[in-house]
Design a protein around this motif. Sequence first.
Motif, mmCIF file in Angstrom:
data_model
loop_
_atom_site.group_PDB
_atom_site.id
_atom_site.type_symbol
_atom_site.label_atom_id
_atom_site.label_comp_id
_atom_site.label_asym_id
_atom_site.label_seq_id
_atom_site.Cartn_x
_atom_site.Cartn_y
_atom_site.Cartn_z
ATOM 1 N N GLY A 239 1.418 -2.445 -6.467
ATOM 2 C CA GLY A 239 0.833 -1.756 -5.337
ATOM 3 C C GLY A 239 1.714 -1.698 -4.205
ATOM 4 O O GLY A 239 1.682 -1.335 -2.814
ATOM 5 N N GLY A 240 2.984 -2.098 -4.424
ATOM 6 C CA GLY A 240 4.202 -2.206 -3.616
ATOM 7 C C GLY A 240 4.224 -3.709 -2.666
ATOM 8 O O GLY A 240 5.295 -3.946 -2.224
ATOM 9 N N GLY A 241 3.476 -4.433 -3.250
ATOM 10 C CA GLY A 241 3.343 -5.874 -3.055
ATOM 11 C C GLY A 241 4.322 -6.863 -3.862
ATOM 12 O O GLY A 241 4.804 -6.222 -4.786
ATOM 13 N N PRO A 242 4.538 -8.092 -3.489
ATOM 14 C CA PRO A 242 3.838 -8.675 -2.198
ATOM 15 C C PRO A 242 4.713 -8.350 -1.267
ATOM 16 O O PRO A 242 6.087 -8.642 -1.243
ATOM 17 C CB PRO A 242 3.855 -10.140 -2.772
ATOM 18 N N GLY A 243 4.074 -8.338 0.085
ATOM 19 C CA GLY A 243 4.682 -8.125 1.461
ATOM 20 C C GLY A 243 5.846 -6.896 1.209
ATOM 21 O O GLY A 243 6.967 -7.062 1.823
ATOM 22 N N HIS A 244 5.568 -5.839 0.646
ATOM 23 C CA HIS A 244 6.479 -4.590 0.671
ATOM 24 C C HIS A 244 7.589 -4.926 -0.235
ATOM 25 O O HIS A 244 8.409 -4.246 -0.107
ATOM 26 C CB HIS A 244 6.756 -4.012 1.920
ATOM 27 N N SER A 245 7.650 -5.987 -1.059
ATOM 28 C CA SER A 245 8.732 -6.388 -1.760
ATOM 29 C C SER A 245 9.039 -5.363 -3.142
ATOM 30 O O SER A 245 10.366 -5.467 -3.522
ATOM 31 C CB SER A 245 8.634 -8.010 -2.112
ATOM 32 N N THR A 246 8.084 -4.880 -3.225
ATOM 33 C CA THR A 246 8.267 -3.726 -4.616
ATOM 34 C C THR A 246 8.049 -2.223 -4.014
ATOM 35 O O THR A 246 7.833 -1.515 -4.925
ATOM 36 C CB THR A 246 7.445 -4.103 -5.799
ATOM 37 N N ASP A 247 8.008 -2.023 -2.718
ATOM 38 C CA ASP A 247 7.791 -0.733 -2.029
ATOM 39 C C ASP A 247 9.325 0.153 -2.689
ATOM 40 O O ASP A 247 10.234 -0.328 -2.320
ATOM 41 C CB ASP A 247 7.579 -0.705 -0.607
ATOM 42 N N VAL A 248 8.847 1.301 -2.986
ATOM 43 C CA VAL A 248 10.132 2.138 -2.978
ATOM 44 C C VAL A 248 9.498 3.391 -2.205
ATOM 45 O O VAL A 248 8.251 3.676 -1.431
ATOM 46 C CB VAL A 248 10.110 2.861 -4.556
ATOM 47 N N ILE A 249 10.481 4.236 -2.062
ATOM 48 C CA ILE A 249 10.262 5.614 -1.144
ATOM 49 C C ILE A 249 8.972 6.085 -1.530
ATOM 50 O O ILE A 249 8.266 6.545 -0.419
ATOM 51 C CB ILE A 249 11.459 6.669 -1.170
ATOM 52 N N ALA A 250 8.578 6.602 -3.014
ATOM 53 C CA ALA A 250 7.398 7.213 -2.994
ATOM 54 C C ALA A 250 6.193 6.628 -2.768
ATOM 55 O O ALA A 250 5.031 7.062 -2.201
ATOM 56 C CB ALA A 250 7.373 7.435 -4.669
ATOM 57 N N THR A 251 6.062 5.047 -2.889
ATOM 58 C CA THR A 251 4.845 4.312 -2.675
ATOM 59 C C THR A 251 4.816 4.437 -1.056
ATOM 60 O O THR A 251 3.443 4.312 -0.317
ATOM 61 C CB THR A 251 5.020 2.802 -3.207
ATOM 62 N N HIS A 252 5.863 4.231 -0.181
ATOM 63 C CA HIS A 252 5.987 4.063 1.224
ATOM 64 C C HIS A 252 5.458 5.581 1.786
ATOM 65 O O HIS A 252 4.463 5.561 2.634
ATOM 66 C CB HIS A 252 7.226 3.840 1.697
ATOM 67 N N MET A 253 5.740 6.688 0.913
ATOM 68 C CA MET A 253 5.094 8.046 1.367
ATOM 69 C C MET A 253 3.788 8.075 1.329
ATOM 70 O O MET A 253 2.866 8.626 2.133
ATOM 71 C CB MET A 253 5.966 8.846 0.791
ATOM 72 N N TYR A 254 3.158 7.442 0.101
ATOM 73 C CA TYR A 254 1.717 7.378 -0.508
ATOM 74 C C TYR A 254 0.940 6.670 0.707
ATOM 75 O O TYR A 254 -0.050 7.086 1.361
ATOM 76 C CB TYR A 254 1.604 6.927 -1.572
ATOM 77 N N ASN A 255 1.505 5.547 1.053
ATOM 78 C CA ASN A 255 0.889 4.515 2.205
ATOM 79 C C ASN A 255 0.814 4.933 3.383
ATOM 80 O O ASN A 255 -0.245 5.076 4.016
ATOM 81 C CB ASN A 255 1.708 3.329 2.200
ATOM 82 N N MET A 256 1.767 5.794 3.820
ATOM 83 C CA MET A 256 1.739 6.445 5.297
ATOM 84 C C MET A 256 1.035 7.573 5.238
ATOM 85 O O MET A 256 0.216 7.640 6.125
ATOM 86 C CB MET A 256 3.132 6.822 5.496
ATOM 87 N N SER A 257 1.028 8.499 4.146
ATOM 88 C CA SER A 257 0.107 9.802 4.182
ATOM 89 C C SER A 257 -1.335 9.466 3.865
ATOM 90 O O SER A 257 -2.265 10.161 4.496
ATOM 91 C CB SER A 257 0.649 10.622 3.025
ATOM 92 N N PHE A 258 -1.833 8.710 3.067
ATOM 93 C CA PHE A 258 -3.106 8.751 2.498
ATOM 94 C C PHE A 258 -3.873 7.351 2.641
ATOM 95 O O PHE A 258 -4.920 7.598 2.998
ATOM 96 C CB PHE A 258 -3.186 8.808 0.958
ATOM 97 N N LEU A 259 -3.089 6.468 3.075
ATOM 98 C CA LEU A 259 -3.705 4.870 3.745
ATOM 99 C C LEU A 259 -3.699 4.864 5.136
ATOM 100 O O LEU A 259 -4.824 4.445 5.662
ATOM 101 C CB LEU A 259 -3.010 3.580 2.844
#
Length: 296
Positions: A239-259
């Motif tokens: 899910g991009g965790g822990p602490g955004h350590s596995t966030d990529v551009i697409a997951t960051h876009m999803y988190n900003m847009s939908f969450l």
Amino acid sequence: MNALKVPARTIALFVLPCLLLYVCLVFVPIFFSIYTSTFDWNGIGAKKFVGLDNYIRLFTKDAVFWPAVRHTLMFAVFSMVEIPFALYIATLINRFVKKPNFFVTSYFVPVILSVVIIGQLWKTIYNPASLGGMLNQVLDGLGLHSWTRSWLSDKTAAMYALYFVALWQYLGYHLLIQFTGIQNIPSEIYEAAKIDGADGFKADRYITFPLVVPIFKISIILAFIGSLQSFDMIMVMTGGGPGHSTDVIATHMYNMSFLSSKFGYGSSIAMVLVAVCLVATVIINALFNQVERKIS
């Protein structure tokens, strides 16, 4: 016999439906994302025009964005590492295996599995030994207890664990592409080379590898662009965790847009991703065009 001449209007009539569909599915969403990226918008209420503020904030104030870019580019680089390995395996199968379909199909099985299944499978493998994690149990059995860890909960190891899963899943995909390219090389070329003393790995060096360069380029582009768009496996496993350590551009876009309901800001991230994909494709094509010119 003269070739049948088809009027240009007839060709346009048959091409037009596909062209319209392509424009609607590709260009319309891109232009809509460009438009919404200039607004502060939650996707439902009124839009507030902010111009380039979303992009300025993205590049200067977003603490998650640049690490996500780094993770994405590393993902893309790691995905290309397996392609020479896939080509080497395809070469060995083509030379030494009389009925290669079983081997190629076996390597391809992970590609056809659902990402959810693969994610859950590898989450179980990466579990701590106390929870039945196979990897840690094997390391314990080999006396390598210091190597064991909570792979998906460790900020240092989590991203590398995801890289390995992606390499495992798509090795068969690139193996099939490379194997098909090798199979399409006429056998007469190898027979002529054998007469001249070029056989085995020498024939691969001077015949197989140069002739599969266009296929190799396709694999590189597919791997690189596919990795830039990586999303589903990461969401399933970390899910991009822990602490955004596995966030990529697409997951960051999803988190900003939908969450976070920041559709305008999410659209600006999406446009950066589109731009990176286009630039990467142009660069890879230019590099391989130079390689093909040198070979020819």
